[in-house]
Design an enzyme around this catalytic site. Structure first.
Site, PDB file in Angstrom:
ATOM      1  N   CYS A   1       0.813  -1.223   0.000  1.00 41.05           N
ATOM      2  CA  CYS A   1       0.000   0.000   0.000  1.00 41.05           C
ATOM      3  C   CYS A   1       0.840   1.265   0.000  1.00 41.05           C
ATOM      4  CB  CYS A   1      -0.946   0.007   1.186  1.00 41.05           C
ATOM      5  SG  CYS A   1      -0.112   0.067   2.796  1.00 41.05           S
TER       6      CYS A   1
ATOM      7  N   CYS B   1       2.467  -4.550   5.935  1.00 42.74           N
ATOM      8  CA  CYS B   1       1.461  -4.267   6.955  1.00 42.74           C
ATOM      9  C   CYS B   1       0.469  -5.425   6.991  1.00 42.74           C
ATOM     10  CB  CYS B   1       0.765  -2.935   6.691  1.00 42.74           C
ATOM     11  SG  CYS B   1      -0.298  -2.881   5.256  1.00 42.74           S
TER      12      CYS B   1
ATOM     13  N   CYS C   1     -12.096 -39.570  -9.278  1.00 45.95           N
ATOM     14  CA  CYS C   1     -13.179 -40.240  -9.993  1.00 45.95           C
ATOM     15  C   CYS C   1     -13.919 -39.190 -10.820  1.00 45.95           C
ATOM     16  CB  CYS C   1     -14.126 -40.921  -9.013  1.00 45.95           C
ATOM     17  SG  CYS C   1     -15.584 -41.666  -9.800  1.00 45.95           S
TER      18      CYS C   1
ATOM     19  N   HIS D   1     -11.577 -47.949 -22.445  1.00 49.32           N
ATOM     20  CA  HIS D   1     -11.567 -48.391 -23.840  1.00 49.32           C
ATOM     21  C   HIS D   1     -10.298 -49.201 -24.044  1.00 49.32           C
ATOM     22  CE1 HIS D   1      -8.911 -44.856 -24.188  1.00 49.32           C
ATOM     23  NE2 HIS D   1      -9.855 -44.223 -23.514  1.00 49.32           N
TER      24      HIS D   1
ATOM     25  N   CYS E   1      -7.177 -43.157 -26.798  1.00 50.87           N
ATOM     26  CA  CYS E   1      -7.957 -42.042 -26.257  1.00 50.87           C
ATOM     27  C   CYS E   1      -8.405 -41.093 -27.360  1.00 50.87           C
ATOM     28  CB  CYS E   1      -7.133 -41.273 -25.220  1.00 50.87           C
ATOM     29  SG  CYS E   1      -6.679 -42.227 -23.756  1.00 50.87           S
TER      30      CYS E   1
ATOM     31  N   CYS F   1      -4.710 -30.025 -20.219  1.00 43.52           N
ATOM     32  CA  CYS F   1      -4.516 -30.651 -18.908  1.00 43.52           C
ATOM     33  C   CYS F   1      -5.671 -31.558 -18.499  1.00 43.52           C
ATOM     34  CB  CYS F   1      -4.293 -29.581 -17.837  1.00 43.52           C
ATOM     35  SG  CYS F   1      -5.727 -28.513 -17.543  1.00 43.52           S
TER      36      CYS F   1
ATOM     37  N   CYS G   1     -18.849 -15.744 -23.074  1.00 42.76           N
ATOM     38  CA  CYS G   1     -17.920 -15.860 -24.198  1.00 42.76           C
ATOM     39  C   CYS G   1     -17.538 -17.315 -24.450  1.00 42.76           C
ATOM     40  CB  CYS G   1     -16.670 -15.026 -23.921  1.00 42.76           C
ATOM     41  SG  CYS G   1     -15.492 -15.004 -25.278  1.00 42.76           S
TER      42      CYS G   1
ATOM     43  N   CYS H   1     -17.729 -22.479 -36.270  1.00 41.19           N
ATOM     44  CA  CYS H   1     -17.906 -21.633 -35.084  1.00 41.19           C
ATOM     45  C   CYS H   1     -18.165 -20.172 -35.450  1.00 41.19           C
ATOM     46  CB  CYS H   1     -16.676 -21.729 -34.179  1.00 41.19           C
ATOM     47  SG  CYS H   1     -16.320 -23.385 -33.576  1.00 41.19           S
TER      48      CYS H   1
END
Length: 304
Positions: free
Chosen positions: A34, A54, A122, A162, A167, A197, A207, A241
């Site tokens: 500050c 502080c 999970c 699978h 994947c 990730c 948006c 899109c």
């Protein structure tokens, strides 16, 4: 326990409360957050790096870091801290409310599980069980079974197991379980995974340009395409899109105008400063050469 906790909090401050007769002798310290001068009894010194702030500012900083940090270590708020200090849990518990500290502990545990290759969550929304993952080669899918709801899923993509399909080739969709429904990557799915990730993200409205809070990856919500370098949002001008950004055309044009203005401003600054740098470069080179020559004479034994 209450008296012990309060004693620990008091030992964190830089000085004890001064007596009224010593007020004129109390030194004032400038808080780096500050920029106000405070007495030492209103300051707190961090244990690891010994930086001082502080107490009021430090409390606000910790609460904001807990809400926005996703369980990451809370670092010293001084951007130029030489020791790169990290706040200890005892310091955090002393300066934030109990519910905020419990939130920090929960987020920290979730982050530890996410970074641990031998543990995973999970994927069922209302299960929230930590499942053990068998060791395997990096990137190799492993069958994981939740000990609570007994769902069998892939350790990499968190979809239904699978065995014969990779994947990438598996078709993510709705996973029906006795506990509810887990959405995949359909266009209208309210919950999807980050393409980088694999963290689950929920979008209610707004948006379509999404930024993962965990890895900071920017992508399109509908097609999951990478938008890290699309500063002009051209992705939503064409293709499937088109016009799905969620903002009006005027707001998109205003955003592009701001980006262009920033780039033009940086270019003007570069053009203005480049002649000055060219003019100053001989002086800089002379100063560097003079300094090097002085050091060479200082270490030359023939001059002594």
């Amino acid at each position: 326990m209450g008296s012990v906790g309060r004693l620990h909090c008091l030992t964190m401050t830089a000085a004890e409360n001064p007596t009224p007769g010593d007020l004129a002798l109390v030194p004032l310290v400038t808080c780096k957050l500050c920029l106000c001068e405070q007495s030492l009894d209103k300051m707190t010194t961090l244990q690891e790096c010994r930086c001082i702030f502080c107490t009021a500012c430090l409390k606000q900083y910790m609460q904001l870091a807990i809400r926005e940090g996703c369980g990451s270590p809370i670092t010293c708020p001084d951007m130029v801290c030489l020791n790169h200090g990290t706040l200890q849990e005892a310091e955090i518990a002393c300066l934030v409310p109990v519910d905020q500290f419990q939130l920090y502990q929960r987020l920290k545990f979730e982050r530890e599980v996410h970074l641990d290759p031998c543990r995973t969550w999970c994927p069922v929304a209302d299960c929230q069980t930590v499942c053990p993952v068998a060791t395997s080669d990096p990137g190799q899918p492993v069958l994981v079974e939740c000990p609570s709801c007994h769902l069998k899923f892939c350790s990499c993509c968190k979809d239904a197991w699978h065995a014969e399909v990779s994947c990438r080739d598996s078709q993510p969709g709705i996973l029906p379980t006795e506990h509810g429904t887990l959405f995949g990557t359909e266009t209208d799915a309210p919950i999807k995974q980050c393409p980088v990730c694999r963290v689950y993200i929920e979008r209610n409205e707004g948006c379509a340009q999404m930024m993962c809070k965990n890895c900071k990856h920017t992508f399109c919500w509908y097609c999951l395409q990478n938008l890290d370098n699309d500063i002009f949002l051209r992705h939503y001008d064409r293709g499937p899109c088109r016009n799905k950004l969620g903002h009006s055309r005027a707001s998109v044009m205003w955003n592009r105008t701001q980006v262009v203005g920033i780039l033009v401003g940086l270019g003007i600054i570069a053009l203005v400063t480049s002649p000055l740098l060219l003019l100053a470069s001989p002086c800089i080179i002379c100063c560097v050469c003079k300094s090097c020559r002085g050091k060479k004479k200082k270490h030359d034994p023939s001059t002594t």
